[in-house]
Design a protein around this motif. Structure first.
Motif, PDB file in Angstrom:
ATOM      1  N   HIS A   1       0.840  -1.202   0.000  1.00 55.49           N
ATOM      2  CA  HIS A   1       0.000   0.000   0.000  1.00 55.49           C
ATOM      3  C   HIS A   1       0.872   1.247   0.000  1.00 55.49           C
ATOM      4  N   LEU A   2       0.477   2.217  -0.828  1.00 55.11           N
ATOM      5  CA  LEU A   2       1.156   3.510  -0.910  1.00 55.11           C
ATOM      6  C   LEU A   2       0.147   4.575  -0.501  1.00 55.11           C
ATOM      7  N   ASP A   3       0.457   5.304   0.566  1.00 58.75           N
ATOM      8  CA  ASP A   3      -0.455   6.320   1.080  1.00 58.75           C
ATOM      9  C   ASP A   3       0.250   7.664   1.165  1.00 58.75           C
ATOM     10  N   LEU A   4      -0.425   8.720   0.699  1.00 61.95           N
ATOM     11  CA  LEU A   4       0.087  10.091   0.761  1.00 61.95           C
ATOM     12  C   LEU A   4      -0.720  10.895   1.764  1.00 61.95           C
ATOM     13  N   SER A   5      -0.013  11.567   2.663  1.00 65.55           N
ATOM     14  CA  SER A   5      -0.688  12.419   3.621  1.00 65.55           C
ATOM     15  C   SER A   5       0.297  13.488   4.108  1.00 65.55           C
ATOM     16  N   ASN A   6      -0.086  14.752   3.987  1.00 65.90           N
ATOM     17  CA  ASN A   6       0.737  15.873   4.469  1.00 65.90           C
ATOM     18  C   ASN A   6       2.172  15.817   3.946  1.00 65.90           C
ATOM     19  N   ASP A   7       2.343  15.628   2.646  1.00 66.19           N
ATOM     20  CA  ASP A   7       3.660  15.581   1.990  1.00 66.19           C
ATOM     21  C   ASP A   7       4.531  14.416   2.463  1.00 66.19           C
ATOM     22  N   VAL A   8       3.910  13.369   2.989  1.00 65.64           N
ATOM     23  CA  VAL A   8       4.644  12.179   3.421  1.00 65.64           C
ATOM     24  C   VAL A   8       4.057  10.970   2.709  1.00 65.64           C
ATOM     25  N   LEU A   9       4.937  10.210   2.059  1.00 63.61           N
ATOM     26  CA  LEU A   9       4.546   8.968   1.397  1.00 63.61           C
ATOM     27  C   LEU A   9       4.871   7.819   2.347  1.00 63.61           C
ATOM     28  N   THR A  10       3.890   6.970   2.613  1.00 57.50           N
ATOM     29  CA  THR A  10       4.109   5.803   3.452  1.00 57.50           C
ATOM     30  C   THR A  10       3.931   4.559   2.598  1.00 57.50           C
ATOM     31  N   ILE A  11       4.972   3.742   2.572  1.00 59.08           N
ATOM     32  CA  ILE A  11       4.939   2.449   1.878  1.00 59.08           C
ATOM     33  C   ILE A  11       4.783   1.394   2.951  1.00 59.08           C
ATOM     34  N   SER A  12       3.739   0.571   2.836  1.00 55.02           N
ATOM     35  CA  SER A  12       3.552  -0.493   3.813  1.00 55.02           C
ATOM     36  C   SER A  12       3.191  -1.784   3.084  1.00 55.02           C
ATOM     37  N   ALA A  13       3.619  -2.878   3.681  1.00 54.58           N
ATOM     38  CA  ALA A  13       3.324  -4.190   3.114  1.00 54.58           C
ATOM     39  C   ALA A  13       3.144  -5.168   4.265  1.00 54.58           C
ATOM     40  N   GLU A  14       2.214  -6.085   4.082  1.00 51.14           N
ATOM     41  CA  GLU A  14       1.943  -7.068   5.132  1.00 51.14           C
ATOM     42  C   GLU A  14       1.935  -8.460   4.524  1.00 51.14           C
ATOM     43  N   ARG A  15       2.577  -9.372   5.244  1.00 54.25           N
ATOM     44  CA  ARG A  15       2.706 -10.740   4.743  1.00 54.25           C
ATOM     45  C   ARG A  15       2.106 -11.722   5.760  1.00 54.25           C
ATOM     46  N   HIS A  16       1.337 -12.654   5.231  1.00 54.27           N
ATOM     47  CA  HIS A  16       0.810 -13.761   6.022  1.00 54.27           C
ATOM     48  C   HIS A  16       1.058 -15.022   5.205  1.00 54.27           C
ATOM     49  N   SER A  17       1.847 -15.937   5.729  1.00 51.72           N
ATOM     50  CA  SER A  17       2.072 -17.178   4.991  1.00 51.72           C
ATOM     51  C   SER A  17       2.167 -18.340   5.960  1.00 51.72           C
ATOM     52  N   GLU A  18       1.732 -19.494   5.487  1.00 52.27           N
ATOM     53  CA  GLU A  18       1.798 -20.708   6.287  1.00 52.27           C
ATOM     54  C   GLU A  18       2.304 -21.841   5.422  1.00 52.27           C
ATOM     55  N   ALA A  19       3.122 -22.690   6.006  1.00 51.04           N
ATOM     56  CA  ALA A  19       3.613 -23.889   5.329  1.00 51.04           C
ATOM     57  C   ALA A  19       3.346 -25.069   6.246  1.00 51.04           C
ATOM     58  N   GLU A  20       2.951 -26.166   5.654  1.00 51.98           N
ATOM     59  CA  GLU A  20       2.574 -27.309   6.478  1.00 51.98           C
ATOM     60  C   GLU A  20       2.952 -28.601   5.758  1.00 51.98           C
ATOM     61  N   ASP A  21       3.634 -29.468   6.458  1.00 49.87           N
ATOM     62  CA  ASP A  21       3.957 -30.805   5.951  1.00 49.87           C
ATOM     63  C   ASP A  21       3.478 -31.821   6.973  1.00 49.87           C
ATOM     64  N   LYS A  22       2.778 -32.858   6.512  1.00 45.95           N
ATOM     65  CA  LYS A  22       2.296 -33.902   7.419  1.00 45.95           C
ATOM     66  C   LYS A  22       2.787 -35.253   6.927  1.00 45.95           C
ATOM     67  N   ASP A  23       2.952 -36.164   7.874  1.00 42.94           N
ATOM     68  CA  ASP A  23       3.300 -37.530   7.480  1.00 42.94           C
ATOM     69  C   ASP A  23       2.019 -38.270   7.106  1.00 42.94           C
ATOM     70  N   LYS A  24       2.112 -39.545   6.805  1.00 43.32           N
ATOM     71  CA  LYS A  24       0.949 -40.321   6.352  1.00 43.32           C
ATOM     72  C   LYS A  24      -0.121 -40.458   7.425  1.00 43.32           C
ATOM     73  N   LYS A  25       0.235 -40.308   8.671  1.00 47.84           N
ATOM     74  CA  LYS A  25      -0.724 -40.421   9.766  1.00 47.84           C
ATOM     75  C   LYS A  25      -1.345 -39.068  10.120  1.00 47.84           C
ATOM     76  N   GLY A  26      -0.996 -38.033   9.388  1.00 51.90           N
ATOM     77  CA  GLY A  26      -1.569 -36.720   9.631  1.00 51.90           C
ATOM     78  C   GLY A  26      -0.873 -35.937  10.732  1.00 51.90           C
ATOM     79  N   LYS A  27       0.261 -36.442  11.205  1.00 54.06           N
ATOM     80  CA  LYS A  27       1.004 -35.721  12.239  1.00 54.06           C
ATOM     81  C   LYS A  27       1.984 -34.762  11.569  1.00 54.06           C
TER      82      LYS A  27
END
Length: 145
Positions: free
Chosen positions: A65-91
């Protein structure tokens, strides 16, 4: 007696505090808030415009996101990620979650804010920020009475 003097002079947590400050602080931040981390930026003067590049690998364009306010540019970014590995028994063999908020604020001073352009490609955000046209002093003739 020596021990008490040593403890009064030496704070055993001072080293950890110093590490914490040096690892989690960045002198180039113009805005800090808890939980926010910086990202690499380069700013160049291209003559008639400024060019800002920001390294934001792994983000989707929609998460930046790029936001302009009062001659100030704010660059912001947000990350949400998940990784999941399970064995054959679901553990779980491995399960990881990553969340992060990145934010930088930049004063725009002599930038023509209405003509800023932005593109995001291969993990790099590029902003082209044209400079304002210099204001020429107005010439005026003074009549003599």
């Amino acid at each position: 007696m020596f021990r008490n003097n040593w403890l009064s002079v030496m704070d055993p947590f001072d080293a950890m505090d110093t590490f914490d400050r040096s690892f989690f602080s960045n002198p180039f931040f113009t805005e800090k808030s808890s939980g926010d981390f910086g990202f690499g930026t380069d700013l160049t003067d291209e003559g008639d415009a400024y060019k800002l590049t920001a390294d934001l690998p792994g983000f989707n364009k929609e998460d930046i996101h790029l936001d302009l306010s009062n001659d100030v540019l704010t660059i912001s970014a947000e990350r949400h990620s998940e990784a999941e590995d399970k064995d054959k028994k679901g553990k779980y063999i491995r399960r990881e979650r990553s969340y992060g908020c990145y934010k930088r604020s930049i004063s725009l001073g002599d930038v023509d804010q209405s003509n800023i352009s932005a593109k995001y490609e291969n993990g790099v955000l590029t902003l082209t920020m044209p400079k304002k046209a210099p204001e020429l002093p107005e010439a005026k003739r003074i009549e003599i009475e």
